[in-house]
Motif scaffolding. Structure first.
Motif, PDB file in Angstrom:
ATOM      1  N   UNK A 133       0.975  -1.221   0.154  1.00  0.00           N
ATOM      2  CA  UNK A 133      -0.004  -0.216  -0.023  1.00  0.00           C
ATOM      3  C   UNK A 133       0.809   1.516   0.227  1.00  0.00           C
ATOM      4  N   UNK A 134       1.969   1.398   0.979  1.00  0.00           N
ATOM      5  CA  UNK A 134       2.762   2.820   1.045  1.00  0.00           C
ATOM      6  C   UNK A 134       3.525   2.828  -0.274  1.00  0.00           C
ATOM      7  N   UNK A 135       3.510   1.836  -1.227  1.00  0.00           N
ATOM      8  CA  UNK A 135       4.326   2.291  -2.517  1.00  0.00           C
ATOM      9  C   UNK A 135       3.490   2.975  -3.330  1.00  0.00           C
ATOM     10  N   UNK A 136       2.033   3.044  -3.112  1.00  0.00           N
ATOM     11  CA  UNK A 136       1.181   4.003  -4.021  1.00  0.00           C
ATOM     12  C   UNK A 136       0.607   5.198  -2.955  1.00  0.00           C
ATOM     13  N   UNK A 137       1.216   5.122  -1.825  1.00  0.00           N
ATOM     14  CA  UNK A 137       0.779   6.224  -0.958  1.00  0.00           C
ATOM     15  C   UNK A 137      -0.726   6.174  -0.364  1.00  0.00           C
ATOM     16  N   UNK A 138      -1.064   4.575  -0.149  1.00  0.00           N
ATOM     17  CA  UNK A 138      -2.321   4.156   0.048  1.00  0.00           C
ATOM     18  C   UNK A 138      -2.097   3.591   1.762  1.00  0.00           C
ATOM     19  N   UNK A 139      -3.117   3.485   2.629  1.00  0.00           N
ATOM     20  CA  UNK A 139      -3.106   2.658   3.601  1.00  0.00           C
ATOM     21  C   UNK A 139      -4.004   1.515   3.697  1.00  0.00           C
ATOM     22  N   UNK A 140      -3.635   0.561   4.463  1.00  0.00           N
ATOM     23  CA  UNK A 140      -4.289  -0.815   4.148  1.00  0.00           C
ATOM     24  C   UNK A 140      -5.904  -1.001   4.132  1.00  0.00           C
ATOM     25  N   UNK A 141      -6.229  -2.130   3.408  1.00  0.00           N
ATOM     26  CA  UNK A 141      -7.776  -2.598   3.569  1.00  0.00           C
ATOM     27  C   UNK A 141      -7.780  -4.043   3.463  1.00  0.00           C
ATOM     28  N   UNK A 142      -9.002  -4.654   3.229  1.00  0.00           N
ATOM     29  CA  UNK A 142      -9.057  -5.884   3.159  1.00  0.00           C
ATOM     30  C   UNK A 142      -9.004  -6.793   4.514  1.00  0.00           C
ATOM     31  N   UNK A 143      -9.061  -6.025   5.642  1.00  0.00           N
ATOM     32  CA  UNK A 143      -8.964  -6.740   7.089  1.00  0.00           C
ATOM     33  C   UNK A 143      -7.332  -7.049   7.355  1.00  0.00           C
ATOM     34  N   UNK A 144      -6.375  -6.470   6.351  1.00  0.00           N
ATOM     35  CA  UNK A 144      -5.119  -6.899   6.968  1.00  0.00           C
ATOM     36  C   UNK A 144      -4.771  -6.263   8.254  1.00  0.00           C
ATOM     37  N   UNK A 150      -3.066 -10.077  15.028  1.00  0.00           N
ATOM     38  CA  UNK A 150      -3.875 -11.181  15.404  1.00  0.00           C
ATOM     39  C   UNK A 150      -2.423 -12.496  15.230  1.00  0.00           C
ATOM     40  N   UNK A 151      -2.081 -12.494  13.938  1.00  0.00           N
ATOM     41  CA  UNK A 151      -1.230 -13.542  13.400  1.00  0.00           C
ATOM     42  C   UNK A 151       0.238 -13.559  13.855  1.00  0.00           C
TER      43      UNK A 151
END
Length: 263
Positions: A133-144, A150-151
């Protein structure tokens, strides 16, 4: 059709099937995934679900080309992707049957949540994992951001999210991000074998295990033990528990499929 469904007895296999795009998550793919997830979750004939992908990649994440072309409508476009994607992941998390994920190749971005949401996650040797995500300036989604801590814990999650570090499948297994690594050529058969074994098991117990593990981060020890006591009692007096105990005392293999039909 971007999400293919194939049933083999009591196992439903959902396959991301847009290999030319690296199985990028478009609006259409996200909507189909949400529909298929709901479909298999509600199908009483299905006792386990296998999620796989066609092509070299498992999933490269969001459709960045479409995002780049959206201009001023990019916010609406992302809403149209994340809403069904998140609905699908929520369905996979809460359905009353286990999910096996076969990660056949590289995973990035929104594909990471799909890869990690499984109860059993098998990855090909050639697979690798990155948040991207940070490669395109975004924050994460998709429950990551819910799944990763937790993992693998907060510290490792921070490194992966902030520095966008890529993990090999071996490293992913070593830190508990996935269940185990399987040679590329053996992944299809091994993942099918695991899904079949789960389908032949006590699906009521599997559902209870999934619920208990999901609640474990939110409840106090006392409330979690109350939930455990309620679920184990329900299983003990139900058809699956009765069959399991009878098979144990009679020194035979339990027939949970028959118990499920009887229950």
């Amino acid at each position: 059709m971007l999400i293919r469904r194939d049933d083999d007895g009591t196992v439903a296999t959902l396959t991301l099937d847009s290999p030319d795009t690296g199985n990028a998550i478009s609006v259409a793919m996200a909507e189909e995934l949400a529909s298929r997830a709901s479909e298999v979750a509600g199908d009483p004939a299905i006792r386990s679900v296998l999620l796989s992908a066609n092509g070299r990649f498992f999933c490269v994440g969001g459709d960045v080309k479409a995002i780049g072309a959206a201009g001023d409508t990019v916010g609406a476009l992302l809403d149209s992707i994340t809403a069904p994607l998140h609905a699908a992941i929520a369905t996979f998390l809460h359905m009353e049957k286990p999910l096996v994920v076969a990660v056949n190749g590289p995973v990035a971005g929104g594909g990471l949540g799909l890869a990690l949401v499984g109860d059993i996650v098998l990855a090909a040797t050639s697979a690798h994992f990155s948040m991207a995500y940070t490669g395109i300036g975004f924050s994460p989604d998709g429950a990551s951001t819910w799944l990763l801590p937790r993992l693998i814990g907060l510290r490792r999650s921070q490194e992966l999210a902030l520095l966008n570090r890529r993990l090999s499948s071996d490293e992913a297994a070593s830190i508990g991000l996935i269940t185990r690594v399987v040679p590329d050529a053996e992944l299809p058969s091994e993942s099918c074998s695991v899904a079949a074994a789960l389908a032949n098991g006590p699906v009521g117990a599997h559902a209870a295990i999934r619920r208990l593990l999901l609640s474990s981060g939110d409840l106090s020890p006392e409330h979690q033990m109350e939930a455990e006591a309620h679920n184990v009692r329900s299983q003990a007096i139900g058809a699956e528990g009765q069959e399991g105990v009878a098979a144990f005392t009679q020194k035979r293999k339990p027939d949970f499929l028959a118990a499920g039909r009887a229950g």
